[in-house]
Design a protein around this motif. Structure first.
Motif, PDB file in Angstrom:
ATOM      1  N   THR A  13       0.519  -1.401   0.003  1.00  0.00           N
ATOM      2  CA  THR A  13       0.090   0.455  -0.006  1.00  0.00           C
ATOM      3  C   THR A  13       0.852   1.268  -0.312  1.00  0.00           C
ATOM      4  O   THR A  13       0.273   1.954  -0.835  1.00  0.00           O
ATOM      5  N   VAL A  14       1.936   1.372   0.348  1.00  0.00           N
ATOM      6  CA  VAL A  14       2.708   1.826   1.190  1.00  0.00           C
ATOM      7  C   VAL A  14       3.748   2.806  -0.854  1.00  0.00           C
ATOM      8  O   VAL A  14       3.392   2.997  -1.038  1.00  0.00           O
ATOM      9  N   PHE A  15       3.623   1.454  -1.096  1.00  0.00           N
ATOM     10  CA  PHE A  15       4.710   1.650  -2.209  1.00  0.00           C
ATOM     11  C   PHE A  15       3.818   2.539  -3.225  1.00  0.00           C
ATOM     12  O   PHE A  15       4.200   2.714  -4.034  1.00  0.00           O
ATOM     13  N   GLY A  16       2.849   1.446  -3.553  1.00  0.00           N
ATOM     14  CA  GLY A  16       1.960   1.735  -4.012  1.00  0.00           C
ATOM     15  C   GLY A  16       1.280   3.446  -4.376  1.00  0.00           C
ATOM     16  O   GLY A  16       1.505   3.996  -5.321  1.00  0.00           O
ATOM     17  N   VAL A  17       0.644   3.924  -3.002  1.00  0.00           N
ATOM     18  CA  VAL A  17       0.654   5.173  -2.520  1.00  0.00           C
ATOM     19  C   VAL A  17       1.491   6.170  -3.280  1.00  0.00           C
ATOM     20  O   VAL A  17       1.382   7.097  -4.456  1.00  0.00           O
ATOM     21  N   CYS A  18       3.347   6.149  -2.825  1.00  0.00           N
ATOM     22  CA  CYS A  18       4.848   6.378  -2.944  1.00  0.00           C
ATOM     23  C   CYS A  18       4.319   6.644  -5.348  1.00  0.00           C
ATOM     24  O   CYS A  18       4.847   7.508  -5.177  1.00  0.00           O
ATOM     25  N   GLY A  19       3.986   5.273  -5.201  1.00  0.00           N
ATOM     26  CA  GLY A  19       4.353   5.663  -6.841  1.00  0.00           C
ATOM     27  C   GLY A  19       2.664   6.515  -7.830  1.00  0.00           C
ATOM     28  O   GLY A  19       3.719   6.733  -8.819  1.00  0.00           O
ATOM     29  N   VAL A  20       2.125   6.355  -7.017  1.00  0.00           N
ATOM     30  CA  VAL A  20       1.239   7.082  -7.528  1.00  0.00           C
ATOM     31  C   VAL A  20       1.570   8.576  -7.713  1.00  0.00           C
ATOM     32  O   VAL A  20       1.277   9.587  -8.402  1.00  0.00           O
ATOM     33  N   ILE A  21       1.666   9.705  -6.473  1.00  0.00           N
ATOM     34  CA  ILE A  21       2.353  10.580  -6.008  1.00  0.00           C
ATOM     35  C   ILE A  21       3.295  10.919  -6.838  1.00  0.00           C
ATOM     36  O   ILE A  21       3.199  12.138  -7.276  1.00  0.00           O
ATOM     37  N   LEU A  45       3.250  -1.982 -19.095  1.00  0.00           N
ATOM     38  CA  LEU A  45       2.623  -1.102 -18.293  1.00  0.00           C
ATOM     39  C   LEU A  45       3.096   0.541 -18.958  1.00  0.00           C
ATOM     40  O   LEU A  45       3.069   1.259 -17.786  1.00  0.00           O
ATOM     41  N   GLU A  46       4.189   0.313 -19.946  1.00  0.00           N
ATOM     42  CA  GLU A  46       4.452   1.520 -19.873  1.00  0.00           C
ATOM     43  C   GLU A  46       3.383   2.578 -21.005  1.00  0.00           C
ATOM     44  O   GLU A  46       2.424   2.347 -21.753  1.00  0.00           O
ATOM     45  N   GLY A  47       3.189   3.681 -20.465  1.00  0.00           N
ATOM     46  CA  GLY A  47       1.710   4.576 -20.490  1.00  0.00           C
ATOM     47  C   GLY A  47       0.793   4.651 -19.369  1.00  0.00           C
ATOM     48  O   GLY A  47       0.497   5.079 -19.212  1.00  0.00           O
ATOM     49  N   ARG A  48       1.212   3.372 -18.550  1.00  0.00           N
ATOM     50  CA  ARG A  48       0.030   3.024 -17.770  1.00  0.00           C
ATOM     51  C   ARG A  48       0.532   3.237 -15.697  1.00  0.00           C
ATOM     52  O   ARG A  48       0.137   2.050 -15.896  1.00  0.00           O
ATOM     53  N   GLU A  49       1.614   3.993 -15.393  1.00  0.00           N
ATOM     54  CA  GLU A  49       2.104   3.884 -14.711  1.00  0.00           C
ATOM     55  C   GLU A  49       1.326   3.745 -13.770  1.00  0.00           C
ATOM     56  O   GLU A  49       1.539   3.313 -12.086  1.00  0.00           O
ATOM     57  N   VAL A  50       0.272   5.302 -13.899  1.00  0.00           N
ATOM     58  CA  VAL A  50      -0.301   5.360 -12.456  1.00  0.00           C
ATOM     59  C   VAL A  50      -1.072   4.361 -11.815  1.00  0.00           C
ATOM     60  O   VAL A  50      -1.570   4.158 -11.432  1.00  0.00           O
ATOM     61  N   PHE A  51      -1.917   3.779 -12.908  1.00  0.00           N
ATOM     62  CA  PHE A  51      -2.838   2.545 -13.242  1.00  0.00           C
ATOM     63  C   PHE A  51      -1.857   1.534 -12.007  1.00  0.00           C
ATOM     64  O   PHE A  51      -2.566   1.174 -11.549  1.00  0.00           O
ATOM     65  N   ALA A  52      -0.967   1.487 -12.499  1.00  0.00           N
ATOM     66  CA  ALA A  52      -0.256  -0.345 -12.113  1.00  0.00           C
ATOM     67  C   ALA A  52      -0.324   0.006 -10.969  1.00  0.00           C
ATOM     68  O   ALA A  52      -0.185  -0.468  -9.544  1.00  0.00           O
ATOM     69  N   ASN A  53       0.467   1.911 -10.218  1.00  0.00           N
ATOM     70  CA  ASN A  53       0.561   1.790  -9.354  1.00  0.00           C
ATOM     71  C   ASN A  53      -0.234   2.188  -8.129  1.00  0.00           C
ATOM     72  O   ASN A  53      -0.755   1.526  -7.059  1.00  0.00           O
ATOM     73  N   ILE A  54      -2.094   2.500  -8.743  1.00  0.00           N
ATOM     74  CA  ILE A  54      -3.106   2.181  -8.206  1.00  0.00           C
ATOM     75  C   ILE A  54      -3.139   0.617  -7.776  1.00  0.00           C
ATOM     76  O   ILE A  54      -3.699   0.136  -6.912  1.00  0.00           O
ATOM     77  N   VAL A  55      -3.003  -0.271  -8.715  1.00  0.00           N
ATOM     78  CA  VAL A  55      -3.663  -1.363  -8.901  1.00  0.00           C
ATOM     79  C   VAL A  55      -2.612  -2.448  -7.357  1.00  0.00           C
ATOM     80  O   VAL A  55      -2.742  -3.195  -6.540  1.00  0.00           O
ATOM     81  N   ILE A  56      -1.511  -1.855  -7.238  1.00  0.00           N
ATOM     82  CA  ILE A  56       0.122  -1.849  -6.502  1.00  0.00           C
ATOM     83  C   ILE A  56      -0.729  -1.960  -4.672  1.00  0.00           C
ATOM     84  O   ILE A  56      -1.243  -2.802  -4.001  1.00  0.00           O
ATOM     85  N   ALA A  57      -0.932  -0.159  -5.036  1.00  0.00           N
ATOM     86  CA  ALA A  57      -1.964  -0.422  -3.431  1.00  0.00           C
ATOM     87  C   ALA A  57      -3.137  -0.788  -3.377  1.00  0.00           C
ATOM     88  O   ALA A  57      -2.883  -1.535  -1.963  1.00  0.00           O
TER      89      ALA A  57
END
Length: 73
Positions: A13-21, A45-57
């Motif tokens: 969750t922390v890594f995903g939120v930090c990635g989104v930020i 995942l290229e071009g979908r970084e925000v989505f990938a980080n949201i999925v991780i969180a």
């Protein structure tokens, strides 16, 4: 097992939120850029970084909720 799932879920969750930020601030927030290795090195995942980080969180949150279902050992 319960504590392990809680810790892994919290870290995801922390890594995903930090990635989104980091993605929303255009790389300004470099702290905990662990998910950058995933989003930069996986081709689809290229071009979908925000989505990938949201999925991780969200996956981290799901693990924390699922850890409540595991009996204490």
């Amino acid at each position: 097992m319960k504590r392990f799932l809680e810790v892994v879920g919290f870290l995801l969750t922390v890594f995903g939120v930090c990635g989104v930020i980091r993605e929303l601030t255009d790389g300004w927030f470099k702290l905990m850029g662990l998910t950058r290795f995933l989003t930069d090195n996986v081709g689809f995942l290229e071009g979908r970084e925000v989505f990938a980080n949201i999925v991780i969180a969200v996956l981290g949150l799901v693990l924390m909720v699922a850890s409540d279902r595991v009996p204490k050992s």
